[in-house]
Design a protein around this motif. Structure first.
Motif, PDB file in Angstrom:
ATOM      1  N   ARG A  90       0.816  -1.215   0.000  1.00  0.00           N
ATOM      2  CA  ARG A  90       0.000   0.000   0.000  1.00  0.00           C
ATOM      3  C   ARG A  90       0.846   1.261   0.000  1.00  0.00           C
ATOM      4  N   ASP A 462     -14.140  10.822   3.990  1.00  0.00           N
ATOM      5  CA  ASP A 462     -13.829  10.377   5.348  1.00  0.00           C
ATOM      6  C   ASP A 462     -14.173   8.911   5.572  1.00  0.00           C
ATOM      7  N   ASN A 463     -15.033   8.357   4.728  1.00  0.00           N
ATOM      8  CA  ASN A 463     -15.451   6.962   4.914  1.00  0.00           C
ATOM      9  C   ASN A 463     -14.515   5.973   4.229  1.00  0.00           C
ATOM     10  N   ILE A 464     -13.627   6.456   3.359  1.00  0.00           N
ATOM     11  CA  ILE A 464     -12.770   5.564   2.577  1.00  0.00           C
ATOM     12  C   ILE A 464     -11.434   5.362   3.290  1.00  0.00           C
ATOM     13  N   VAL A 465     -11.126   4.099   3.564  1.00  0.00           N
ATOM     14  CA  VAL A 465      -9.861   3.740   4.208  1.00  0.00           C
ATOM     15  C   VAL A 465      -8.788   3.457   3.164  1.00  0.00           C
ATOM     16  N   SER A 466      -9.143   2.698   2.126  1.00  0.00           N
ATOM     17  CA  SER A 466      -8.195   2.403   1.053  1.00  0.00           C
ATOM     18  C   SER A 466      -8.954   2.287  -0.263  1.00  0.00           C
ATOM     19  N   SER A 477     -11.862  -0.339   0.912  1.00  0.00           N
ATOM     20  CA  SER A 477     -12.124  -0.593   2.323  1.00  0.00           C
ATOM     21  C   SER A 477     -12.726   0.683   2.900  1.00  0.00           C
ATOM     22  N   VAL A 478     -13.824   0.538   3.631  1.00  0.00           N
ATOM     23  CA  VAL A 478     -14.523   1.714   4.173  1.00  0.00           C
ATOM     24  C   VAL A 478     -14.717   1.545   5.674  1.00  0.00           C
ATOM     25  N   LYS A 479     -14.901   2.672   6.359  1.00  0.00           N
ATOM     26  CA  LYS A 479     -15.136   2.624   7.798  1.00  0.00           C
ATOM     27  C   LYS A 479     -16.524   2.070   8.107  1.00  0.00           C
ATOM     28  N   ASP A 480     -17.529   2.552   7.397  1.00  0.00           N
ATOM     29  CA  ASP A 480     -18.917   2.141   7.655  1.00  0.00           C
ATOM     30  C   ASP A 480     -19.579   1.801   6.328  1.00  0.00           C
ATOM     31  N   HIS A 503     -16.537  -4.207   5.944  1.00  0.00           N
ATOM     32  CA  HIS A 503     -15.648  -3.074   5.641  1.00  0.00           C
ATOM     33  C   HIS A 503     -15.129  -3.053   4.201  1.00  0.00           C
ATOM     34  N   ASN A 504     -15.362  -4.096   3.447  1.00  0.00           N
ATOM     35  CA  ASN A 504     -14.770  -4.177   2.117  1.00  0.00           C
ATOM     36  C   ASN A 504     -15.833  -4.399   1.045  1.00  0.00           C
TER      37      ASN A 504
END
Length: 526
Positions: A90, A462-466, A477-480, A503-504
């Motif tokens: 990553r 803000d909801n997107i992790v990757s 990948s998302v938080k919610d 999450h994915n």
């Protein structure tokens, strides 16, 4: 709960691993086209048919195309060893890729050291080299672990990269800390692993050979299993692993080409392409390649698209025409089927299972007819370059016949199921009018998609992790995941949404996914 989390992580890892295969495979596909055009136009048969090509300049150009096209075949394992950590990492992707090359080279050197210590090397006797599966790997005499060995190297390097890329060393050694330490620990680790490979590799080789024996002993039923299995695994993103196993290992067959033993269906085919003494292609290899896809890709799925168009409400047909046409073009010209398949996968899984079975039957039929058209994509380009240009010995003339039959079968099967079970394929949805209003939003991005609306549908930045992508899908990948709006994504031209866990998820975009991902990445960066 712990077991469930472990399974999900394992599943996600193999999905990501399969995605990394696409970088070398994409190059391999293009290299195959270069090799196919060069070898076919330089052949004596084509020069006799087209005398204007029989001159030094044309022959030199075609020979050049064949030479550079053979690059991927010659260095395929090294490409996988580099591409896997590059795709999985990553951050610091360049360091991961460099470490992959280091790891693969050091593994070969360490194996060479072991074989020298035990007295097997140095050696020039071809019988002894063949008995120990020793070949030249990047100019090093070593055991030919092929793609499987490269995959192991790539995975090991990825884990080393994740573990040590931020390591802090004592001040005296600080220069070697951080991401500089990754290739160092890779060199040491793979150097040790290489000492054990000659001991354990024969067991892996026998297992793969056993799998190859089972597949090949199944006769024409083997391609059916492969073709059906590959389609059934596609929605989960795991089909690349099965494909790589058949294309690049003993499971896809082993053959001696130009005095060199090669393994894997695609590897055999490309070796025969580049071998000047080869007069035809091995059906045992090509039965797992492009020819098996052609009935469904060139005939079947366009028939399914026509059925969806005919079954749509008359007032909605003009609205879905562009969607279906673009899907057919992507399928027949690019060999990318997901834009069509995802139109019915989620709303009618039984249709997708039927499609998978018909694809497998297509593989089997082409094998029974002794068609020998290779490469990877199953599109019109493969049909022309590896079928027509190589003469009637490939039996390319069966392709339009079988594709026409598949077109009719798909059309009537899809039409029956859509009408009989009232399946809400495009143009039959109750919300189609509202969806059309949303689709009409002005898009000014280069991709042709309203990426701002897509980002909003994903829950905002803000909801997107990757964020990543494969050949047709966004992988996130998302938080919610509960705030992700599937309907809004589809209203903004997403073909489908695959929720893997809490999450994915994956958003199926189609051929323009790379541009969509880049534009989303710009929003996230800003």
């Amino acid at each position: 709960m712990t077991n469930k989390a472990t399974k999900v992580t394992f599943w996600e890892f193999f999905q990501s691993l399969g995605k990394t295969f696409m970088l070398p495979v994409a190059l391999l596909s293009f290299s195959g086209i270069m090799l196919g055009i060069g070898s076919s136009l330089a052949s004596q048969d084509v020069r006799e048919l087209l005398p204007f090509l029989d001159n030094h300049v044309c022959i030199a150009i075609f020979t050049w195309m064949s030479k550079i096209g053979s690059f991927s075949f010659s260095f395929l394992p090294a490409m996988f060893a580099i591409a896997i950590p590059l795709g999985l990492a990553r951050e610091d992707k360049g360091v991961a890729a460099f470490s992959g090359f280091v790891g693969y080279t050091v593994l070969s050197l360490s194996i060479n050291f072991y074989l020298t210590i035990v007295g097997i090397l140095p050696q020039t006797d071809p019988n002894i080299l063949r008995a120990n599966d020793i070949q030249s790997v990047l100019g090093i005499q070593s055991i030919n672990t092929g793609i499987l060995g490269a995959i192991f190297v790539g995975i090991i390097v990825y884990f080393l990269h994740e573990r040590f890329r931020k390591i802090r060393l004592p001040d005296a050694l600080a220069f070697f800390g951080g991401n500089r330490f990754v290739p160092i620990i890779t060199m040491l680790t793979l150097g040790v692993v290489g000492l054990f490979v000659p001991i354990v590799w024969p067991f892996f080789a026998k297992a793969i050979s056993g799998l190859g024996y089972v597949v090949n002993s199944a006769g024409a039923f083997g391609p059916f299993i492969f073709g059906t299995g590959e389609r059934l695994l596609l929605p989960f993103g795991l089909h690349h692993i099965l494909v790589a196993l058949i294309r690049f290992t003993d499971a896809g067959g082993t053959m001696e080409v130009c005095n060199e033993t090669v393994s894997g269906a695609l590897t055999i085919f490309q070796a025969q392409l580049s071998c000047p003494t080869t007069t035809g292609f091995s059906e045992s290899a090509t039965r797992f390649l492009s020819q098996g896809k052609m009935p469904s890709f060139l005939g079947g799925l366009p028939g399914a698209a026509l059925a969806m168009y005919v079954c749509a409400e008359p007032e909605n047909r003009s609205k879905i025409k562009g969607l279906l046409i673009s899907g057919v073009v992507a399928c027949t010209v690019g060999g990318i089927t997901e834009p069509l398949e995802f139109l019915f996968l989620f709303i009618a899984p039984v249709l997708y299972v039927i499609h998978a079975l018909l694809t497998g039957i297509g593989f089997m039929v082409m094998s029974l007819l002794d068609v020998t058209i290779g490469n990877t994509d199953g599109n019109i380009i493969d049909f022309v370059v590896f079928g027509i240009l190589h003469g009637t010995s490939t039996k390319w003339y069966w392709v339009p016949v079988i594709a026409a039959v598949w077109f009719v079968v798909y059309f009537f099967v899809f039409k029956f199921f859509i009408l009989h079970f009232n399946i809400k394929t495009p143009g039959r949805e109750v919300e189609s009018k509202n969806d059309n209003n949303t689709n009409a939003q002005t898009t000014t991005s280069k991709s042709g998609y309203n990426t701002a609306q897509i980002l909003e549908a994903l829950g905002g930045a803000d909801n997107i992790v990757s964020l990543d992508n494969c050949i047709t899908r966004l992988r996130l990948s998302v938080k919610d995941i509960n705030i992700v709006d599937d309907q809004k994504l589809k209203a903004n031209k997403a073909i489908g949404v695959v929720r893997l866990n809490e999450h994915n998820l994956q958003v199926v975009i189609g051929p323009q996914v790379q541009l969509v991902k880049d534009e989303l990445q710009q929003y996230l960066t800003q």
